[in-house]
Write a protein that holds these residues in place. Sequence first.
Motif, mmCIF file in Angstrom:
data_model
loop_
_atom_site.group_PDB
_atom_site.id
_atom_site.type_symbol
_atom_site.label_atom_id
_atom_site.label_comp_id
_atom_site.label_asym_id
_atom_site.label_seq_id
_atom_site.Cartn_x
_atom_site.Cartn_y
_atom_site.Cartn_z
ATOM 1 N N GLU A 217 56.267 40.578 34.009
ATOM 2 C CA GLU A 217 55.232 41.360 33.341
ATOM 3 C C GLU A 217 53.854 40.913 33.815
ATOM 4 O OE1 GLU A 217 55.998 43.794 31.362
ATOM 5 O OE2 GLU A 217 57.828 43.344 30.231
ATOM 6 N N LYS A 218 53.017 41.869 34.233
ATOM 7 C CA LYS A 218 51.638 41.527 34.561
ATOM 8 C C LYS A 218 50.844 41.193 33.309
ATOM 9 C CE LYS A 218 51.304 44.222 38.836
ATOM 10 N NZ LYS A 218 50.588 45.320 39.555
ATOM 11 N N ARG A 219 51.133 41.906 32.232
ATOM 12 C CA ARG A 219 50.487 41.653 30.953
ATOM 13 C C ARG A 219 51.550 41.716 29.858
ATOM 14 N NH1 ARG A 219 45.781 45.582 29.811
ATOM 15 N NH2 ARG A 219 47.344 47.128 30.458
ATOM 16 N N ILE A 220 51.353 40.931 28.825
ATOM 17 C CA ILE A 220 52.344 40.892 27.756
ATOM 18 C C ILE A 220 51.759 41.444 26.461
ATOM 19 C CG2 ILE A 220 53.634 38.937 28.679
ATOM 20 C CD1 ILE A 220 52.175 37.210 26.521
ATOM 21 N N SER A 221 52.661 41.916 25.616
ATOM 22 C CA SER A 221 52.337 42.190 24.226
ATOM 23 C C SER A 221 52.891 41.029 23.403
ATOM 24 C CB SER A 221 52.967 43.508 23.775
ATOM 25 O OG SER A 221 52.490 44.583 24.561
ATOM 26 N N TYR A 222 52.197 40.724 22.305
ATOM 27 C CA TYR A 222 52.564 39.528 21.545
ATOM 28 C C TYR A 222 52.372 39.782 20.059
ATOM 29 C CZ TYR A 222 52.498 34.675 19.837
ATOM 30 O OH TYR A 222 52.758 33.519 19.165
ATOM 31 N N ALA A 236 45.216 33.929 24.407
ATOM 32 C CA ALA A 236 44.162 34.901 24.699
ATOM 33 C C ALA A 236 42.917 34.216 25.251
ATOM 34 C CB ALA A 236 43.818 35.691 23.440
ATOM 35 N N GLU A 237 42.663 33.017 24.781
ATOM 36 C CA GLU A 237 41.510 32.260 25.260
ATOM 37 C C GLU A 237 41.683 31.846 26.714
ATOM 38 O OE1 GLU A 237 38.860 28.813 23.193
ATOM 39 O OE2 GLU A 237 41.009 28.404 23.327
ATOM 40 N N MET A 246 47.929 42.275 21.223
ATOM 41 C CA MET A 246 48.223 41.033 20.503
ATOM 42 C C MET A 246 47.932 41.245 19.016
ATOM 43 S SD MET A 246 46.788 37.177 21.151
ATOM 44 C CE MET A 246 47.840 36.973 22.618
ATOM 45 N N THR A 247 48.938 40.965 18.193
ATOM 46 C CA THR A 247 48.757 40.949 16.743
ATOM 47 C C THR A 247 48.912 39.522 16.251
ATOM 48 O OG1 THR A 247 49.555 43.215 16.389
ATOM 49 C CG2 THR A 247 49.652 41.720 14.518
ATOM 50 N N GLY A 433 37.335 39.125 27.287
ATOM 51 C CA GLY A 433 37.986 39.950 28.297
ATOM 52 C C GLY A 433 39.352 40.472 27.912
ATOM 53 N N THR A 434 39.787 40.253 26.674
ATOM 54 C CA THR A 434 41.071 40.818 26.255
ATOM 55 C C THR A 434 40.865 42.248 25.765
ATOM 56 O OG1 THR A 434 40.879 40.174 23.937
ATOM 57 C CG2 THR A 434 41.818 38.545 25.455
ATOM 58 N N PRO A 435 41.952 43.030 25.669
ATOM 59 C CA PRO A 435 41.887 44.280 24.899
ATOM 60 C C PRO A 435 41.649 43.936 23.429
ATOM 61 C CG PRO A 435 43.897 44.136 26.226
ATOM 62 C CD PRO A 435 43.288 42.786 26.236
ATOM 63 N N PRO A 436 41.484 44.924 22.556
ATOM 64 C CA PRO A 436 41.366 44.645 21.124
ATOM 65 C C PRO A 436 42.557 43.832 20.614
ATOM 66 C CG PRO A 436 40.770 46.909 21.561
ATOM 67 C CD PRO A 436 41.306 46.360 22.852
ATOM 68 N N ILE A 437 42.267 42.841 19.778
ATOM 69 C CA ILE A 437 43.285 41.990 19.166
ATOM 70 C C ILE A 437 43.293 42.286 17.672
ATOM 71 C CG2 ILE A 437 43.914 39.607 18.592
ATOM 72 C CD1 ILE A 437 42.700 38.756 21.274
ATOM 73 N N LEU A 438 44.464 42.620 17.128
ATOM 74 C CA LEU A 438 44.582 42.915 15.704
ATOM 75 C C LEU A 438 44.847 41.621 14.943
ATOM 76 C CD1 LEU A 438 44.722 44.800 13.295
ATOM 77 C CD2 LEU A 438 47.104 45.314 13.904
#
Length: 536
Positions: A217-222, A236-237, A246-247, A433-438
């Motif tokens: 995976e180039k990017r992960i969901s978490y 994320a840091e 990321m939630t 630089g991350t997408p929105p984090i819930l």
Amino acid sequence: MPFNPPLAPRSKGRRRLAVGALVTSLFGQLLAGTAVAAPSDTTPSAKTPSPGRIAWEPCESPSGQGTFECATIKVPVDWKRPRGATIDLALARHLATDPERRIGSLLINPGGPGGSGVDFALDAPDSFSPELLERFDIVGFDPRGIGRSNPVMCDEDRVGAQAELLYPDSASSFAALREANRALGENCRDLTGPLVDHMDTASVIRDMDAIRVGLGEKRISYYGVSYGTGIGQQYAERYPHRVRAMTLDSNMDHSLDNWNYQKTETVAMEESYGQFADWCARTPSCVLHDRDARALFDSLYQRAEAGELVLPGDPPYTVTTQDLQGVAFGYMYDPATWFDFAQFLSDTDAADPAAGRTLRQRGEPTPFGYLPVMCQDYDFNVSSYATLPRYERKLARLAPVTRLNSLAWTDLTGCQDWPTEVTNPPHRLRVDGTPPILVTNSRYDVATPHSWGSNAARQIGREAVFLTYDGVGHGDYWLSPCARDAIDTYLITLKAPREGTHCPAIWPTGPSAQRQSPTGDLINPLPDLLGAGTHR
């Protein structure tokens, strides 16, 4: 978030019961680990371990539901010495039920430190929504030193010796605690090896990125809950551009100093118990409906403090203040247990043998991965015993009913003179630089206070979207249909709720023998995975 170790059998003097063993008896035994496997050595000329693609093999969940694969991946014991000794991390994944619409892998962690991500994944068919199961491979891993990933092992007698001393009341008992902590940590190192010195979350996130590579995976969901949010925050840091979504549910705050850690946890305990008391007052079916539950707890505490709260039995059981605080703490994890909690308080007040039977139950000895993580992630050392009674006085003013938060207190005392370095010290998050984090938190969360979630969201900054569940408990996904729907929608579509969204509180209306959550037909897995009240 975290583990209070069980005590050895009670002494003939003032007998105490550790919070960990007590609450484990209420919510089920802690995750059982596998046998210790020594780290494998590589030759000095060996290359840096490269996971490549993970070699998955079919496996089954205990329930027999779902289609699963299991595997291991090799990582360095010390990421600063990538050519040195290695360990194998255990993984499991539930394959997406709609492979043509599969989004990718959703990595999950249930918290602790000490919870098994493998078991979390094996529980996925019962614990996560059909929508998530359709679109993601649900991937769980046992973090280093936990469960099936070379578990940290310590001598049961030394664990018990330390637990007897976690509430020091003099300079001499504080000195004895420090000696016991050091002896326990050194024993864990002797039985487990050098991994004990590399249990910090900064090492775990390096492991998690190796898993990402192994997944292709180039990017992960978490999705991380409780201590699992600390893993997500720091991932994320360090790796902001490797995050798809990321939630962070029920958040750690890794920026706190000793006093603010105790203060925020204790206020959360007092407020949560206050919500229980108010619920009981307005709920006719609560056994304490016609009584003042705050005054009752205060009365029980004073009787315990005087050594006068004795439950009949053979032998009789003398209830301690630590017993009361630990039981109350555990019951705040999920309001579904409050009918039982009210009955326990009533039985204890009446010196009913039923309360004594509850208190005498014991959990089996387990691997001991909690303190090796917490004592490397936080610098809890205090300069002298004088700090502790000063803290206790200030905390009692903030929380006149419950006095302190037992989990936070034993984090502090359990890490005094722990023999490993604080390799991942507290700091403010620097995420860019991350997408929105819930980021989600219950308004009344006894283990990871609401203030921790709001502070973590502020530290993350513009990348964070903060949602509050206005009820009581730990693990919003299983407490609130509103929160669960927001989390599912975000993870699948990347559409986050509005900043500052609130979800309404849900209160229990009748006793329940099952861990059924209000979120549809889902089962809350956290009590079985962690032992509520013994971890985050």
